[in-house]
Design a protein around this motif. Structure first.
Motif, PDB file in Angstrom:
ATOM      1  N   ASP A   9       0.867  -1.188   0.000  1.00 32.96           N
ATOM      2  CA  ASP A   9       0.000   0.000   0.000  1.00 32.96           C
ATOM      3  C   ASP A   9       0.895   1.227   0.000  1.00 32.96           C
ATOM      4  O   ASP A   9       1.616   1.485   0.969  1.00 32.96           O
ATOM      5  CB  ASP A   9      -0.923  -0.006   1.230  1.00 32.96           C
ATOM      6  N   LYS A  14       2.276   6.842   4.537  1.00 33.55           N
ATOM      7  CA  LYS A  14       3.078   5.665   4.913  1.00 33.55           C
ATOM      8  C   LYS A  14       3.056   4.648   3.776  1.00 33.55           C
ATOM      9  O   LYS A  14       2.153   4.626   2.952  1.00 33.55           O
ATOM     10  CB  LYS A  14       2.554   5.015   6.203  1.00 33.55           C
ATOM     11  N   ASN A 183      -7.488   1.795  -4.425  1.00 33.89           N
ATOM     12  CA  ASN A 183      -7.554   1.874  -2.950  1.00 33.89           C
ATOM     13  C   ASN A 183      -8.902   1.517  -2.318  1.00 33.89           C
ATOM     14  O   ASN A 183      -8.956   0.657  -1.444  1.00 33.89           O
ATOM     15  CB  ASN A 183      -7.216   3.297  -2.495  1.00 33.89           C
ATOM     16  N   ASP A 205     -12.450   5.805   2.781  1.00 34.51           N
ATOM     17  CA  ASP A 205     -11.120   5.665   3.385  1.00 34.51           C
ATOM     18  C   ASP A 205     -10.458   7.040   3.379  1.00 34.51           C
ATOM     19  O   ASP A 205     -10.074   7.547   2.321  1.00 34.51           O
ATOM     20  CB  ASP A 205     -10.291   4.639   2.582  1.00 34.51           C
ATOM     21  N   THR A 366      -6.440  -0.619   3.580  1.00 35.12           N
ATOM     22  CA  THR A 366      -6.100  -0.808   2.161  1.00 35.12           C
ATOM     23  C   THR A 366      -5.119  -1.966   2.008  1.00 35.12           C
ATOM     24  O   THR A 366      -5.319  -2.844   1.160  1.00 35.12           O
ATOM     25  CB  THR A 366      -5.492   0.474   1.561  1.00 35.12           C
TER      26      THR A 366
END
Ligand code: ATP
Ligand code: MG
Length: 415
Positions: A9, A14, A183, A205, A366
């Motif tokens: 991801d 991140k 995603n 999300d 995700t």
């Protein structure tokens, strides 16, 4: 041999690489690598060198913790360049026999053959429903008799250049892209219940740079979109309002932030250390909440408009399910319910075993969903190998999400 899969991801905040064994009842995490992201803005690449370094670091951590050499991965895609449209495809069935998988494939191919600008490519083709000789909304036509099979599909396309930049960054980190997956489809797969998907629900999300949404109805995705605003905009708002650096504003948001002003005690105050060695500033928490609430309400207003634009707003009987790092903001659920006018649930990945502690957080929906979706799309297969095994580049784009369909079929017709 165990069936292992790797998810990558690539978020704005991140990067998360997960090595897992996918078992019928759960996902057994074998290794995880989490690294701050760099070189991504609003879900798209803006510095390939930085991004490659960050991906390499996350992948190395996952390799070290799992003991496997990562060669291929299911990779997330987002960004406001994502676009969804509906299409229909039809196929004639000449012989007197039931509809077979070939017929379904041909109908899907026709649905897929819509005019797409040369600078875009197909990311997903999702069969929504079928009709057979005019009988609408046939869920599983396999084995049924008829002369004309039609499929209604949702086609998700992406800007070719954005996808190419992402792919190059991943490859430069020594990993082949097994499959790009949008995603919100992955997040939905990770956190929506079977019942929510059937009844009609929107997964939202909210990450750092983007808010990704997907509408699931009758078990499958009917609409998906990416809004290029995420929780980082709240931090920027605080930066401007308090005249503090981004990391100070981020800490203020995490420790004192609230999205619902009226839930905050008007007398509550906190201290913030400004630039250099200036004296700490006293801040009223309800003022901070006022600023956050305005922006969060604006974000959900955009989400509401996107749901309206889809035409399915009346069909979301299970309401909204919110995940992503920013879903942890106190009060966000209440503002979402007010703005969207539907029931809201907060969610994070469940049913994980093994080295899963770090992943039981909404930031990793995700990543966990990539594992589940990738395996549905390709069938079980090993995505990791001993060092020096040659990698095999596979299909990356435009994969029909057969798994979403197959899951609904009775076992005796499956394959
Ligand atoms: N406790 C918290 N309260 C409020 N916001 C939080 C909290 N923890 C993390 N966040 C925010 O969540 C965001 C990061 O979420 P996430 O890890 O899902 O992003 P990402 O996947 O890297 O980004 P994107 O999907 O947008 O590319 C940041 O804006 C961060 O400030
Ligand atoms: Mg994300």
């Amino acid at each position: 041999m165990r069936d292992l899969a790797v998810a990558l991801d690539i978020g704005t905040r991140k990067i998360c690489a997960i090595v897992a064994e996918v078992r019928p009842a759960d996902i057994f995490i074998v290794g995880v690598g989490i690294e701050p992201s760099s070189g991504m803005k609003k879900g798209v690449v803006n510095d390939m060198g930085q991004l490659t370094a960050a991906i390499s670091a996350a992948v190395h951590k996952a390799e070290k913790s799992s003991g496997f050499d990562i060669q291929r991965a299911f990779v997330s895609v987002a960004g406001s360049h994502i676009h969804g449209q509906n299409s229909r495809g039809a196929v004639g069935i000449s012989e007197k026999r039931g509809v077979n998988l070939d017929d379904l494939d041909k109908a899907m191919e026709h649905a897929r053959a819509i005019a797409i600008p040369h600078n875009r490519e197909v990311l997903h083709v999702i069969p929504r429903s079928y009709s057979l000789d005019g009988q609408e909304r046939v869920r599983s036509p396999l084995g049924m008799h008829g002369f004309r099979l039609e499929v209604e599909a949702h086609i998700i396309t992406a800007a070719s250049s954005s996808v190419a930049n992402l792919e190059q960054s991943v490859q430069a980190a020594g990993v082949q892209v097994d499959q790009f997956i949008l995603n919100p489809l992955a997040s939905g797969e990770a956190v929506l219940t079977e019942q929510e998907r059937e009844m009609g629900a929107v997964i939202i999300d909210i990450g750092g740079g983007t808010t990704d949404l997907a509408i699931f109805i009758e078990g499958v995705v009917w609409h998906a979109a990416v809004i290029a605003i995420g929780g980082d905009l709240l931090t920027s708002d605080i930066t401007h309002w308090m005249h503090v650096p981004f990391d100070v504003a981020e800490a203020v948001k995490i420790h004192h932030g609230h999205a619902q002003q009226r839930a905050v005690d008007p007398l509550e105050k906190f201290l913030v250390e400004p630039f250099g060695d200036g004296l700490p500033i006293e801040v009223q928490r309800s003022q901070l909440a006022e600023i956050i609430e305005l922006r969060v309400a604006e974000l959900f207003e955009m989400v509401r408009k996107e749901i309206k634009r889809s035409g399915y707003e009346g069909l979301l009987r299970a309401g909204a399910v919110i995940t992503g790092g920013s879903s942890q903001l106190p009060g966000l659920k209440e503002i979402a319910a007010r703005e969207l006018g539907c029931p809201v649930r907060l969610a994070k990945p469940e049913k994980l075993t093994g080295m899963a502690d770090a992943l039981r957080n909404p930031s990793y929906s995700t990543g966990v969903g990539l594992l589940r979706m990738g395996l549905q799309m390709e069938g079980m297969g090993s995505r990791v190998a001993a060092p020096n095994t040659a990698s095999q580049p596979g299909k990356k784009l435009g994969q029909v999400i057969g798994g979403l369909f197959r899951r609904l079929l009775p076992d005796n017709t499956n394959g």
